[in-house]
Each structure stands twice: as C-alpha cells, then as structure tokens.
Write a protein that holds these residues in place. Structure first.
Motif, short mmCIF file in Angstrom:
data_model
loop_
_atom_site.label_atom_id
_atom_site.label_comp_id
_atom_site.label_asym_id
_atom_site.label_seq_id
_atom_site.Cartn_x
_atom_site.Cartn_y
_atom_site.Cartn_z
N MET A 7 0.83 -1.29 0.07
CA MET A 7 -0.01 0.03 -0.06
C MET A 7 0.85 1.25 -0.06
SD MET A 7 -2.87 1.08 2.80
CE MET A 7 -3.17 2.47 3.44
N THR A 8 0.57 2.25 -0.86
CA THR A 8 1.35 3.45 -1.13
C THR A 8 0.68 4.55 0.03
OG1 THR A 8 0.16 4.32 -2.89
CG2 THR A 8 2.30 2.81 -3.22
N GLY A 9 1.57 5.48 0.32
CA GLY A 9 0.79 6.75 1.09
C GLY A 9 0.38 7.76 0.04
N PRO A 10 -0.07 8.80 0.85
CA PRO A 10 -0.59 9.82 -0.13
C PRO A 10 0.14 10.23 -1.36
CG PRO A 10 -0.57 10.49 2.12
CD PRO A 10 -0.03 8.88 2.15
N GLU A 11 0.12 10.82 -2.28
CA GLU A 11 0.71 11.65 -3.06
C GLU A 11 1.46 12.69 -2.52
OE1 GLU A 11 0.39 13.63 -7.41
OE2 GLU A 11 -0.59 11.71 -7.04
N PRO A 12 2.98 12.83 -2.50
CA PRO A 12 3.70 13.83 -2.03
C PRO A 12 3.15 15.28 -2.48
CG PRO A 12 5.08 12.65 -3.44
CD PRO A 12 3.72 11.99 -3.64
N ILE A 13 3.48 16.07 -1.71
CA ILE A 13 2.76 17.55 -1.82
C ILE A 13 4.04 18.27 -2.55
CG2 ILE A 13 2.20 19.73 -0.95
CD1 ILE A 13 1.22 18.18 1.66
N ARG A 14 3.76 18.82 -3.67
CA ARG A 14 4.85 19.29 -4.76
C ARG A 14 4.57 20.88 -4.52
NH1 ARG A 14 3.52 17.55 -9.65
NH2 ARG A 14 5.63 18.60 -10.29
N PRO A 15 5.19 21.53 -3.71
CA PRO A 15 5.03 22.93 -3.45
C PRO A 15 5.60 23.74 -5.00
CG PRO A 15 7.08 22.41 -2.46
CD PRO A 15 6.32 21.00 -2.89
N GLU A 16 6.53 23.20 -5.59
CA GLU A 16 6.84 23.72 -6.99
C GLU A 16 5.83 23.65 -7.92
OE1 GLU A 16 7.62 19.30 -7.11
OE2 GLU A 16 8.01 20.91 -5.71
N ALA A 17 4.67 23.18 -7.67
CA ALA A 17 3.72 22.87 -8.69
C ALA A 17 2.70 24.04 -8.56
CB ALA A 17 2.92 21.61 -8.77
N ALA A 18 2.86 24.66 -7.40
CA ALA A 18 1.92 25.76 -6.87
C ALA A 18 2.01 27.00 -8.02
CB ALA A 18 2.11 26.30 -5.60
N PRO A 19 0.78 27.21 -8.70
CA PRO A 19 0.65 28.43 -9.80
C PRO A 19 0.66 29.60 -9.05
CG PRO A 19 -1.38 27.51 -9.68
CD PRO A 19 -0.44 26.58 -8.69
N ASP A 20 0.17 29.93 -7.73
CA ASP A 20 0.19 31.08 -7.19
C ASP A 20 0.25 30.86 -5.73
OD1 ASP A 20 -2.46 30.29 -6.68
OD2 ASP A 20 -3.21 31.23 -8.35
N ARG B 128 -1.71 16.78 7.13
CA ARG B 128 -0.81 15.35 7.05
C ARG B 128 0.18 15.33 8.30
NH1 ARG B 128 1.17 14.30 0.70
NH2 ARG B 128 -1.12 14.31 0.01
N SER B 129 0.74 16.59 8.64
CA SER B 129 1.38 16.34 9.76
C SER B 129 0.74 15.87 10.92
CB SER B 129 2.00 17.81 10.32
OG SER B 129 1.14 18.28 11.00
N GLY B 130 -0.60 15.97 10.93
CA GLY B 130 -1.41 15.63 12.52
C GLY B 130 -1.31 16.34 13.62
N HIS B 131 -0.61 17.28 13.45
CA HIS B 131 -0.07 18.57 14.61
C HIS B 131 -1.15 19.50 14.74
CE1 HIS B 131 3.81 16.57 15.42
NE2 HIS B 131 4.39 17.03 14.16
N THR B 132 -1.44 19.94 15.93
CA THR B 132 -2.33 21.07 16.19
C THR B 132 -1.22 22.27 15.92
OG1 THR B 132 -1.83 21.09 18.74
CG2 THR B 132 -3.95 19.62 17.88
N PHE B 133 -2.03 23.43 16.15
CA PHE B 133 -1.11 24.70 16.14
C PHE B 133 -0.22 24.58 17.45
CE2 PHE B 133 -4.84 26.42 13.45
CZ PHE B 133 -3.97 26.43 12.20
N ARG B 134 -0.78 24.23 18.68
CA ARG B 134 0.23 24.42 19.60
C ARG B 134 1.17 23.28 19.38
NH1 ARG B 134 -1.44 25.90 24.66
NH2 ARG B 134 -3.49 26.44 23.97
#
Length: 125
Positions: A1-14, A28-34
């Motif tokens: 089983m593979t994990g979620p597709e990686p987030i690719r910030p270089e693909a952000a258009p704006d 995806r980190s699972g962390h709260t702001f604190r």
C-alpha cells in the motif's frame, strides 16, 4: 500500500494554491497549532500558533523564515529547501507582475483631464 501523493510546492501556480498546500502539509503532519509551536521550538524556531493560524488563513505568501519553521515542524528539515525555492519563485513572479502593471495614474490621466476641462465651478465661466 502506498501513502498519499507527495505535496509538490513547486507545482503551485500562485500564492493561493501555495497556502492551500501548506494547509495540506499541516493536515498530514497531524499536529495541532500548539503542537507545531512546540515542535518548532525543539528545532530552535519561533512559530507562535497565532502566526501559523494567520498564515494558513491568508491568501498571500508567508515570510521565508515563517515558512521554513512551519515546514521544518510539519515535515522535517529535508523538505524546507524545496518549499523555500517554490516560495521564492512565486514571490519573484508577483514582483514581475506588479512591475508590468501600468501605473494607475497614467491610466486615469485622460479621464482626469477630461473631467477638469468639462466640469466648471458653480457660477464660474
């Protein structure tokens, strides 16, 4: 089983898409702001939870130092450089766009001149 597709910030258009990717990274980190604030502190970063919440609520690029601390806390040091490169590319594109826009005063000059020549003061000649 593979994990979620990686987030690719270089693909952000704006900036809007970039910040949406940041929200995805936080999710995806699972962390709260604190928790992010505490993880950042362990890395020697200062990342107040209020700052993180503000950054993720906006539609503008965060400061580079805030982004680095955020990515380090969410995903680890190995991901920071890619996010900073993507941010820099978007920031440069935004500056280039602003420089390419015509000056509003120049655009409105003919309108202002027409207004001045057609509108006379009350009781004036």
């Amino acid at each position: 089983m593979t994990g979620p597709e990686p987030i690719r910030p270089e693909a952000a258009p704006d900036a809007v898409a970039f910040v949406a990717m940041m929200r995805q990274l936080k999710g995806r980190s699972g962390h709260t702001f604190r928790q992010l604030e505490k993880v950042a502190a362990r890395h020697g970063d200062y990342l107040p939870r209020s700052t993180t919440a503000d950054v993720l609520r906006r539609q503008a690029l965060p400061r580079a130092d805030v982004l680095a601390a955020f990515v380090r806390a969410c995903a680890g040091e190995e991901h920071v450089a890619a996010w900073l490169r993507a941010r820099e590319r978007l920031a440069e594109a935004a500056v280039a766009f602003d420089d390419a826009r015509p000056n509003d005063d120049l655009l409105l000059y003919p309108v202002k001149q027409a207004f001045r020549t057609t509108v006379r003061p009350a009781g004036g000649r």
